[in-house]
Design a protein around this motif. Structure first.
Motif: not given
Length: 138
Positions: A58, A62, A65-66, A126
């Motif tokens: 995950g 993320i 995708v950011l 992230v």
């Protein structure tokens, strides 16, 4: 009439569909590559209810995708978006390998379902994704 052609031209919908479809394909390709590059089988571990694998997976998604979202908002074409998305994916893969350099037992820890190392990798993924996205606002 709910939408007038001036307020919502069809071209906007076509652009949305093209960018969304391209982004979905890029996300699929990234996750496919990511699961092949890591030395453990995320899908099998997640199916076996191993939270550590889900957390790292995950975080990587993320983290990808950011910058992908930033590129969609700032790109001048689908090709431009795709090129920068490949760069974003490459950065995320490098994050995984860099964290493994500092934590040589990381893969074994994730396979053993140890959450602390998994959270470390997810948070770094992230954090780098956020930096990556900020750098792609040109």
């Amino acid at each position: 009439m709910l939408f007038s052609p001036e307020a919502f031209p069809l071209q906007n919908l076509l652009s949305f569909a093209a960018y969304f479809a391209t982004a979905a394909v890029l996300l699929f390709v990234f996750q496919w590559i990511y699961t092949r590059v890591t030395p453990y089988d995320e899908v099998a571990l997640i199916k076996a209810n191993k939270a550590a694998a889900a957390v790292t997976y995950g975080g990587a998604l993320i983290g990808f995708v950011l910058p992908l979202a930033s590129v969609i908002a700032h790109s001048v074409s689908l090709v431009d978006m795709a090129v920068w998305s490949v760069i974003a994916g490459t950065v995320q893969l490098l994050v995984f390998f860099a964290v493994r350099l500092f934590y040589p037992g990381l893969s074994a820890s994730i396979t053993a379902n140890e959450l602390a190392p998994a959270l470390k990798l997810a948070f770094v993924s992230v954090a780098v994704g956020i930096l990556n996205a900020a750098c792609m606002t040109y």
